[in-house]
Design an enzyme around this catalytic site. Structure first.
Site, PDB file in Angstrom:
ATOM      1  N   CYS A  16      39.100  33.408  49.366  1.00 31.11           N
ATOM      2  CA  CYS A  16      38.606  32.125  49.709  1.00 31.11           C
ATOM      3  C   CYS A  16      38.618  32.028  48.215  1.00 31.11           C
ATOM      4  O   CYS A  16      39.839  31.726  47.861  1.00 31.11           O
ATOM      5  CB  CYS A  16      37.205  32.840  49.808  1.00 31.11           C
ATOM      6  N   ASN A  19      36.653  33.837  44.662  1.00 33.92           N
ATOM      7  CA  ASN A  19      36.939  34.913  44.564  1.00 33.92           C
ATOM      8  C   ASN A  19      36.213  35.595  43.903  1.00 33.92           C
ATOM      9  O   ASN A  19      35.293  36.844  43.601  1.00 33.92           O
ATOM     10  CB  ASN A  19      38.055  35.624  44.507  1.00 33.92           C
ATOM     11  N   CYS A  21      32.322  34.835  45.434  1.00 39.67           N
ATOM     12  CA  CYS A  21      31.388  34.178  46.996  1.00 39.67           C
ATOM     13  C   CYS A  21      31.981  35.116  48.034  1.00 39.67           C
ATOM     14  O   CYS A  21      31.164  36.513  48.419  1.00 39.67           O
ATOM     15  CB  CYS A  21      30.588  33.003  47.567  1.00 39.67           C
ATOM     16  N   ARG A  22      32.439  34.240  49.070  1.00 39.95           N
ATOM     17  CA  ARG A  22      33.035  35.219  49.894  1.00 39.95           C
ATOM     18  C   ARG A  22      33.558  35.940  50.893  1.00 39.95           C
ATOM     19  O   ARG A  22      33.605  37.457  51.254  1.00 39.95           O
ATOM     20  CB  ARG A  22      33.317  33.595  51.174  1.00 39.95           C
ATOM     21  N   SER A  23      34.420  36.051  49.597  1.00 33.36           N
ATOM     22  CA  SER A  23      35.760  36.963  49.471  1.00 33.36           C
ATOM     23  C   SER A  23      35.296  38.853  49.382  1.00 33.36           C
ATOM     24  O   SER A  23      35.420  40.198  49.493  1.00 33.36           O
ATOM     25  CB  SER A  23      37.275  36.673  49.493  1.00 33.36           C
ATOM     26  N   ASP A 133      31.321  27.474  52.391  1.00 27.78           N
ATOM     27  CA  ASP A 133      31.054  27.990  51.619  1.00 27.78           C
ATOM     28  C   ASP A 133      30.040  27.671  50.788  1.00 27.78           C
ATOM     29  O   ASP A 133      29.457  26.735  50.270  1.00 27.78           O
ATOM     30  CB  ASP A 133      32.262  27.057  50.491  1.00 27.78           C
TER      31      ASP A 133
HETATM   32  P1  4NP Z   1      34.338  32.031  46.759  1.00 30.63           P
HETATM   33  O1  4NP Z   1      32.630  30.190  46.387  1.00 30.63           O
HETATM   34  O2  4NP Z   1      35.105  30.269  47.344  1.00 30.63           O
HETATM   35  O3  4NP Z   1      33.353  31.830  47.922  1.00 30.63           O
HETATM   36  O4  4NP Z   1      33.863  32.256  45.929  1.00 30.63           O
HETATM   37  C1  4NP Z   1      33.369  29.164  45.745  1.00 30.63           C
HETATM   38  C2  4NP Z   1      33.445  30.105  44.312  1.00 30.63           C
HETATM   39  C3  4NP Z   1      33.779  28.784  43.399  1.00 30.63           C
HETATM   40  C4  4NP Z   1      33.658  27.664  43.865  1.00 30.63           C
HETATM   41  C5  4NP Z   1      34.047  27.004  44.836  1.00 30.63           C
HETATM   42  C6  4NP Z   1      33.340  27.775  45.940  1.00 30.63           C
HETATM   43  N1  4NP Z   1      34.749  26.380  42.755  1.00 30.63           N
HETATM   44  O5  4NP Z   1      33.795  25.619  42.768  1.00 30.63           O
HETATM   45  O6  4NP Z   1      34.394  27.077  41.270  1.00 30.63           O
END
Ligand code: 4NP
Length: 166
Positions: A16, A19, A21-23, A133
């Site tokens: 993602c 790294n 939340c989703r992954s 997201d």
């Molecule tokens: P992820 O979520 O891609 O599922 O880990 C996010 C985590 C951080 C951010 C965006 C999405 N950020 O903008 O910091």
């Protein structure tokens, strides 16, 4: 694809943006399913992000809280997806189209395109094809991510398990 053996475990990485939340959720859920089926020797499971924003961090507390409700501990630390990962992994499973583009940009000659997929290609109810997201939203968004990831990972493992040769 070829057969999956203990001698040559199948290497899968979930990707993602951050790294956190989703992954990591997908990594934890997929590993949990692998363990439940006694297939630990046949799979190597990892996750990574296409950004450097959160390197070294544990998964987001809402992601961990949601996974824990299902008996899954998310223990991974964020790392960035590296060029070498294109070679290293058998399957690169990406959460959304933005990150699919980020990964494809690392592979300008499309040498690895056959092993780069979107997770929701495996989702029995694929919606718009993306795992949304959840970062800026509330707990319900994280629970939605968990449910999408859970059913998609189950379908993915069902498919891969057919290639396991014990
Ligand atoms: P992820 O979520 O891609 O599922 O880990 C996010 C985590 C951080 C951010 C965006 C999405 N950020 O903008 O910091």
């Amino acid at each position: 694809m070829t057969i999956i053996t203990k001698e040559d475990p199948y290497k899968i990485v979930f990707v993602c943006l951050g790294n956190i939340c989703r992954s990591p959720t997908a990594e934890g859920v997929f590993q949990h399913l692998v363990n439940e089926r006694g297939l630990q020797s046949y799979f190597y499971v990892d996750s990574a992000g296409t950004s450097a924003y959160h390197i070294g961090e544990l998964a987001n507390s809402k992601s961990r809280e949601t996974a824990r409700e299902y008996g899954i501990e998310l223990r991974s630390r964020a790392r960035r997806f590296e060029d070498e990962d294109l070679q290293e992994f058998d399957l690169i499973v990406v959460m959304d189209k933005e990150n699919l583009e980020n990964i494809k940009a690392l592979d300008p000659e499309s040498n690895f395109k056959d092993k780069i997929v979107l997770l929701r290609e495996y989702d029995p109810a694929p919606g718009d094809g993306e795992v949304p997201d959840p970062y800026y939203g509330g707990l319900d968004g994280f629970q939605n991510v968990f449910n999408i990831v859970k059913r998609s990972c189950k379908a993915l493992l069902d498919e891969l398990e057919e290639h396991v040769k014990s």
